[in-house]
Design an enzyme around this catalytic site. Structure first.
Site, short mmCIF file in Angstrom:
data_model
loop_
_atom_site.label_atom_id
_atom_site.label_comp_id
_atom_site.label_asym_id
_atom_site.label_seq_id
_atom_site.Cartn_x
_atom_site.Cartn_y
_atom_site.Cartn_z
N GLU A 98 0.81 -1.06 -0.04
CA GLU A 98 0.02 -0.09 -0.07
C GLU A 98 0.82 1.28 -0.10
OE1 GLU A 98 -1.71 1.36 3.80
OE2 GLU A 98 -1.47 -0.93 4.53
N CYS A 132 -3.26 -3.54 4.37
CA CYS A 132 -2.21 -4.42 4.95
C CYS A 132 -2.92 -5.79 4.06
CB CYS A 132 -2.52 -4.41 6.22
SG CYS A 132 -2.01 -3.01 7.21
N HIS A 264 -2.47 -10.62 11.71
CA HIS A 264 -2.18 -9.56 11.31
C HIS A 264 -1.73 -8.66 12.48
CE1 HIS A 264 -1.48 -5.61 9.43
NE2 HIS A 264 -2.64 -5.12 9.94
#
Length: 559
Positions: A98, A132, A264
């Site tokens: 990103e 993400c 994550h």
């Protein structure tokens, strides 16, 4: 292992044991201490270290960008496999990120310079972006490619990389940076479970980057935590149903079926809270919860208002959170804590975060401990996109299985963490201000030091007036402080590159300079690859490519 020679009639249509063949991680060579940052920021002691669970945060100077991070991690991994797997053996390359420095030119196209020596331009894939989650999307695309009719028997290379930076304020401490490269193929030592992905997608503005002139995101912190937990609940239900159908989840507990549960990780405390929420999900689906054992102390949440409400009504219920965090702590320490190593020491790497957790889990166990494990992974990207999926590690620890090779590729991770240089909060703040002031500036010549970078690191040398970026690479050398990289005899590719660089220097060519490959800090830099991995094949010259290169050279000489 992949390769036409290994594809029998059955595997041509459905390859066996598709998964990760090799993996490596890169993180910056400097960090700021979170305890010192607490003092500098004037916040209460423990806000970052205890409240968020963070000890150190890696960061990049103006010498590193998303392209350099990905160049470094790819060449590191490929050099470790050199002599056994070469750039010709890659058929797909996809980048999840990103961190955007160009709205048109992909990071993948920048990485193609690493393939020039092999003359391999036949690679599918491109960049994938969604906060993400881009790394996971790239991973799934690679798996799907290998299991499709498009697969030609070669490996897929997945790269996840990002630089996470925030404006001055309470979110800056949750930054980080890094990149992970994963080589995928069949007959892999880490095999993804088929037909068992729990997916949740939803439209929401919890974290986004609408200002293309800035590196900084717009963040609704409370909403983002709520979205993360809601996505976890949804993926839990969908993954569990599919895992049961496939026969590797029995009973009501997802936690029990896994030897490792990875998340994550924006910050470590959210990982611990998320593990507790998994236990709450297990608890609500358990028809006969054991209040004498696992669920001791949670009796009040059964046959009460808590038992009857939906999980999406208690995202911020402190009593529920406290109860399940206490009950789940022993299992968290057993199945998840070790996977937070890189998150705790480097910070949030965005797309590589989950896979940094996988690296952390692998390096925190012996090969014998890893053999036969099943790992459940939860990936989340704001906006939002989320998935829960799993992989199993081969039970075979012999060299032929590929597990020792994969493991040896990560042998330097902990030593690299230890030799990083600590920067003061004042220096960190100065560098963040420099990045902010020079973002998208052209022309621009970076001012950050080069001698503090890890040997073998790619770095930005300059941006010209047309925003074209040029890079060079730190030459691996032995350092006087003992943190030397091991010396390696130059390979034919090294010699060829050195000759190419010398020619470019003499002719004044503007091509990107490439120096000798990286050596691994404190470890032997070449690893043994199991039999079955195709050796470097002889490059087949392309007349079209040669003609194109000749034409470009002619135009350059005329200009």
């Amino acid at each position: 292992m992949p390769g036409p020679a290994n594809m029998d009639d059955n595997d041509k249509h459905f390859p066996k044991d598709v998964g990760i063949v090799a993996i490596d991680v890169y993180f910056p060579s400097q960090y700021v201490d979170q305890a010192e940052l607490e003092q500098y920021d004037g916040v209460s002691t423990g806000k970052y270290t205890i409240g968020l669970g963070q000890d150190k945060m890696g960061f990049c100077t103006d010498r590193e960008d998303i392209n350099s991070l990905c160049l470094t991690v790819v060449e590191r991994l490929m050099h470790k496999l050199e002599g056994h797997i070469s750039y010709e053996n890659i058929g797909r390359l996809e980048v999840g990120t990103e961190t955007i420095v160009d709205k048109s030119k992909s990071v993948k196209s920048v990485l193609m310079q690493l393939f020039e020596e092999s003359e391999n331009t036949d690679l599918e894939g491109i960049d994938t972006t969604n906060a993400c989650y881009g790394g996971t999307a790239a991973l799934f695309n690679a798996i799907n490619w290998i299991e499709s009719s498009s697969w030609d028997g070669r490996y897929a290379l997945v790269v996840a990389g990002d630089i996470a930076v925030y404006a001055t304020g309470n979110a800056r401490c949750t930054g980080g940076a890094g990149a992970v490269a994963m080589l995928l193929g069949n007959y892999a030592p880490l095999v993804f479970d088929r037909r068992a992905r729990g997916i949740h997608m939803q439209h929401v503005y919890d974290f986004y980057k609408p200002d293309l002139a800035s590196e900084y995101p717009v963040v609704d912190g409370k909403l983002s935590v709520q979205c993360y937990q809601h996505a976890l609940d949804m993926c839990y239900e969908r993954y569990s149903r599919k895992a049961e159908a496939e026969g590797f989840k029995e009973g009501s507990s997802l936690i029990d079926m896994a030897d490792g549960v990875l998340f994550h990780s924006p910050y470590c405390k959210l990982v611990q809270k998320s593990f507790a929420r998994l236990m709450a999900n297990d608890f609500l689906t358990d028809k006969t919860p054991d209040f004498q054992g696992r669920y001791a102390g949670l009796e009040d949440f059964r046959c009460t208002v808590y038992r009857d409400i939906r999980l999406d009504q208690c995202y911020f219920d402190k009593e529920v959170e406290k109860g399940f965090m206490a009950a789940s702590k022993p299992l968290f320490e057993e199945k998840t804590r070790q996977s937070t190593l890189l998150s705790n020491q480097v910070g949030n790497m965005y797309t590589p975060s989950l896979y940094g957790g996988l690296v952390s889990h692998l390096v925190s166990h012996t090969i014998e401990q890893l053999a036969g494990q099943r790992i459940v992974l939860f990936s989340y990207g704001s906006g939002l996109a989320a998935s829960m999926f799993s992989l199993r590690i081969t039970e075979d620890t012999s060299q032929a299985s590929g597990l020792p090779t994969l493991y040896s590729c990560l042998s330097d991770v902990k030593s690299r963490l230890e030799i990083r240089q600590k920067s003061s909060p004042e220096e960190f703040d100065r560098i963040m201000k420099l990045r902010e002031d020079t973002h998208n500036k052209a022309p621009y010549v970076p001012v950050g030091p080069i001698d503090t970078l890890f040997p073998g690191t790619w770095y930005l040398t300059g941006i010209d007036g047309m925003h074209r970026r040029s890079y060079d690479r730190v030459t691996p050398t032995k350092l006087a402080n003992g943190h030397a990289t091991s010396s390696v005899e130059p390979t034919p590719m090294d010699v060829s590159r050195q000759r190419k660089r010398k020619t470019e220097d003499e002719t004044g060519s503007s091509s990107v300079k490439i120096s000798s490959p990286i050596s691994i800090s404190g470890e032997a830099s070449l690893v043994t690859v199991p039999s079955g991995i195709p050796s470097t094949v002889e490059a087949k010259p392309s007349s079209l490519l040669e003609a194109s290169q000749s034409g470009v050279a002619a135009k350059l000489s005329q200009s």
